[in-house]
Design an enzyme around this catalytic site. Structure first.
Site, mmCIF file in Angstrom:
data_model
loop_
_atom_site.group_PDB
_atom_site.id
_atom_site.type_symbol
_atom_site.label_atom_id
_atom_site.label_comp_id
_atom_site.label_asym_id
_atom_site.label_seq_id
_atom_site.Cartn_x
_atom_site.Cartn_y
_atom_site.Cartn_z
ATOM 1 N N GLY A 249 -20.803 -23.990 -34.849
ATOM 2 C CA GLY A 249 -19.584 -23.292 -35.258
ATOM 3 C C GLY A 249 -18.477 -24.247 -35.659
ATOM 4 N NE ARG A 250 -16.597 -27.536 -30.974
ATOM 5 C CZ ARG A 250 -15.961 -28.116 -30.009
ATOM 6 N NH1 ARG A 250 -14.800 -28.650 -30.232
ATOM 7 N NH2 ARG A 250 -16.475 -28.160 -28.821
ATOM 8 C CG ASP B 257 -25.658 -23.452 -26.101
ATOM 9 O OD1 ASP B 257 -25.867 -22.930 -24.994
ATOM 10 O OD2 ASP B 257 -24.519 -23.747 -26.507
ATOM 11 C CG ASN B 258 -24.227 -27.304 -24.588
ATOM 12 O OD1 ASN B 258 -24.192 -27.224 -25.812
ATOM 13 N ND2 ASN B 258 -23.263 -26.843 -23.817
ATOM 14 C CE LYS C 70 -18.532 -31.282 -30.210
ATOM 15 N NZ LYS C 70 -19.048 -31.798 -28.925
ATOM 16 C CG ASP D 240 -10.017 -23.887 -34.687
ATOM 17 O OD1 ASP D 240 -11.097 -24.265 -34.177
ATOM 18 O OD2 ASP D 240 -8.910 -24.340 -34.339
ATOM 19 N N GLY D 241 -13.394 -23.839 -35.979
ATOM 20 C CA GLY D 241 -14.240 -24.911 -36.502
ATOM 21 C C GLY D 241 -13.662 -26.302 -36.301
ATOM 22 N NE ARG E 207 -27.668 -27.798 -30.855
ATOM 23 C CZ ARG E 207 -26.492 -28.264 -30.469
ATOM 24 N NH1 ARG E 207 -26.017 -27.933 -29.298
ATOM 25 N NH2 ARG E 207 -25.787 -29.048 -31.265
ATOM 26 C CG ASP F 189 -22.460 -29.862 -27.010
ATOM 27 O OD1 ASP F 189 -21.942 -30.563 -27.904
ATOM 28 O OD2 ASP F 189 -22.601 -28.643 -27.135
HETATM 29 P P1 AMP Z 1 -19.950 -25.761 -26.827
HETATM 30 O O1 AMP Z 1 -19.184 -25.194 -25.699
HETATM 31 O O2 AMP Z 1 -19.246 -26.883 -27.544
HETATM 32 O O3 AMP Z 1 -21.354 -26.109 -26.481
HETATM 33 O O4 AMP Z 1 -20.019 -24.594 -27.917
HETATM 34 C C1 AMP Z 1 -20.635 -23.341 -27.706
HETATM 35 C C2 AMP Z 1 -20.648 -22.576 -29.002
HETATM 36 O O5 AMP Z 1 -19.300 -22.298 -29.436
HETATM 37 C C3 AMP Z 1 -21.294 -23.297 -30.161
HETATM 38 O O6 AMP Z 1 -21.934 -22.345 -30.962
HETATM 39 C C4 AMP Z 1 -20.123 -23.908 -30.885
HETATM 40 O O7 AMP Z 1 -20.404 -24.166 -32.233
HETATM 41 C C5 AMP Z 1 -19.071 -22.830 -30.722
HETATM 42 N N1 AMP Z 1 -17.703 -23.364 -30.795
HETATM 43 C C6 AMP Z 1 -17.077 -24.128 -29.872
HETATM 44 N N2 AMP Z 1 -15.830 -24.442 -30.264
HETATM 45 C C7 AMP Z 1 -15.644 -23.887 -31.480
HETATM 46 C C8 AMP Z 1 -14.574 -23.863 -32.432
HETATM 47 N N3 AMP Z 1 -13.413 -24.468 -32.196
HETATM 48 N N4 AMP Z 1 -14.780 -23.180 -33.583
HETATM 49 C C9 AMP Z 1 -15.940 -22.565 -33.833
HETATM 50 N N5 AMP Z 1 -16.982 -22.548 -32.989
HETATM 51 C C10 AMP Z 1 -16.846 -23.195 -31.829
HETATM 52 MG MG MG Z 2 -22.833 -26.899 -27.445
#
Ligand code: AMP
Ligand code: MG
Length: 490
Positions: free
Chosen positions: A90-91, A250-251, A111, A123-124, A181, A260
């Protein structure tokens, strides 16, 4: 001269359902904060060119380098035990893959480089603090010899991201053996797309487990391979006091790398039930739970692979259980062997395990610093025990144990200096202590001061050296410096 990335992209050649093609979103005013020059060289990239404004523009996602095929990868995942059928990058955006100097294929991913079709409500983007945290901790893990994704660069975007307040934005360039993953397999398994699971498994075998390709049962061997790498990885985490913090599926990496770095942290005082993450209210991902959780995640992977094992469900399940059964022993063997090294035992004798457990119990009871206790025990092998016993609230608890330890090490033939050297080679002096990481982030975010970041990164690059000029970095936090919670920062 322009920056040249020798991309050779294999993931973006997989079927369309595996990813979404999406370019990074340009940012206002990219400025390079840090380039990891040794890693750039390892990847066959020119560090001088990456340090030019053109290089910074690429590392910030402002320009897409020649040969890149930017994609966001699709994946699913169990988050804190709850299945989410679609997560995905997502980002993060995978620019492509390069073959490094050792012939290893490595992903180069940005990232925080803008929204993708998987962003959901996000917001990516990434904030500067978490980017610096990931840079520091992932590179510290590498220096400790633990399999991990790496950090090639951190770039300031010149923009703000809105979290609870407006924060400076940044992009991290992450390098991984791959970003595949457990959740990537789950994405297709949840859609009952067995052909895609097979394609993914074949890709993973070629890329990460090439020795398995010609075996009679390559998919069984693949599961066994991931089980083995994850079991060894988690043992390594425990041996340095690392708490991942968000071990969602997913991590959890298929290549067996730590991936992650969100609310992760190293513990100061030894406490098996330690949790730092603000979102881990139930302690699911507490320090000592990590082996159990890794096995739980691997069981989710096994479920995805069942249709590749056999058409007969019962037979497939029995085979998967058999393979998963190896986790506990592989983990214990690696963990116990690591502990023996940490206390300076060269041979294996009855009673060793109990002796070591008694030390850990005494450490927990006496709030001993995990890192310093083992480091100073190495010095106690040649010298007196003063520094080691000082880690214990009740030094007498250490003395009682040390008497038994001295009797035990006397049974090995190695000299005291040999023992100290062997112990210092596995017991780091320097870990990325939370309070240090926080201080570095505060200086960068509040004062645009990156000198503390530079210095911390430099010290952590040699965790097993004494580095007399930097001994303060080995110190545990003072009571008012203690960091009790860490945050994802997403
Ligand atoms: P994470 O907690 O980093 O492992 O992220 C879990 C999920 O949330 C993944 O699909 C990420 O791509 C998504 N995600 C985390 N932060 C953001 C962000 N700021 N914008 C879009 N997607 C996000
Ligand atoms: Mg992750």
């Amino acid at each position: 001269m322009t920056v040249h990335f020798p991309f050779q992209n294999s993931y973006s050649a997989l079927p369309d359902s595996f990813f979404a093609r999406v370019a990074p979103t340009p940012v206002a005013a990219p400025r390079l904060i840090k380039l990891n020059r040794p890693l750039a060289l390892q990847l066959g990239l020119d560090p001088d060119l990456l340090e030019t404004p053109e290089g910074a523009a690429i590392l910030a996602g402002k320009t897409v380098p020649e040969g890149a095929d930017p994609i966001a990868m699709a994946y699913a995942g169990h988050q804190f035990g709850h299945f989410v059928p679609q997560l995905g990058d997502g980002r993060a955006i995978l620019l492509g893959e390069v073959i490094d100097r050792d012939g290893v294929r490595r992903d180069i991913q940005l990232k925080g480089s803008g929204p993708t079709p998987f962003s959901r409500r996000g917001d990516g983007r990434a904030a500067l603090g978490p980017v610096l945290r990931e840079y520091i901790v992932s590179e510290a893990m590498f220096a400790l010899g633990i399999p991990t994704t790496r950090s090639l660069a951190a770039v300031f975007t010149g923009e703000h991201v809105i979290r609870e307040t407006a924060l400076p934005g940044a992009v991290l360039t992450r390098v991984a053996a791959s970003h595949i993953r457990v959740g990537t397999f789950q994405f297709f398994a949840a859609r009952r797309d067995t052909e895609a699971v097979r394609r993914l498994a074949d890709h993973v075998i070629v890329r990460h487990y090439p020795g398995l390709r010609d075996l009679e049962r390559p998919y069984h061997a693949l599961l066994a391979g991931v089980v083995e790498r994850q079991a060894n990885l988690i043992a390594r985490w425990l041996l340095v006091g690392f708490i991942h913090g968000v071990m969602n599926t997913d991590n959890s990496s298929i290549s067996g790398e730590t991936i992650d770095y969100g609310p992760c942290a190293f513990m100061d005082t030894y406490n098996p039930s330690q949790v730092f993450s603000s979102i881990d209210e139930m302690g699911r991902y507490a320090y000592a739970n990590q082996p159990r959780i890794a096995l739980w995640n691997l069981t989710r992977l096994a479920e995805c692979l069942l249709p590749l094992f056999s058409d007969e469900q019962e037979k497939a399940v029995a085979e998967a259980q058999d393979i998963l059964g190896a986790f506990t022993e592989t983990f214990s063997t690696a963990y116990q062997a690591g502990l023996r090294k940490k206390v300076g035992l060269f041979t294996e004798r009855d009673g060793d395990e109990a002796l070591i457990q008694d030390l850990l119990d005494a450490m927990a009871k006496n709030q001993a610093d995990f890192t310093l206790t083992f480091r100073k025990l190495g010095d106690a092998a040649v010298d007196d025990s003063a520094d080691a016993r000082a880690q214990f609230m009740e030094p007498a608890a250490f003395d009682e144990w040390a008497g038994r330890w001295r009797a035990r090490i006397a049974l090995d033939s190695q000299s005291a200096t040999e023992r100290q050297a062997a112990m210092h080679a596995v017991n780091p002096m320097f870990i990325p202590r939370n309070h240090r990481v926080e201080a570095v982030i505060q200086a960068a975010v509040n004062d645009d001061n990156y000198a503390p970041f530079e210095e911390l990164v430099k010290v952590l690059a040699k965790p097993f050296d004494d580095q007399p000029a930097y001994t303060a970095y080995a110190d545990p936090p003072l009571p008012d410096q203690r960091v009790l919670q860490t945050f994802c920062g997403t």
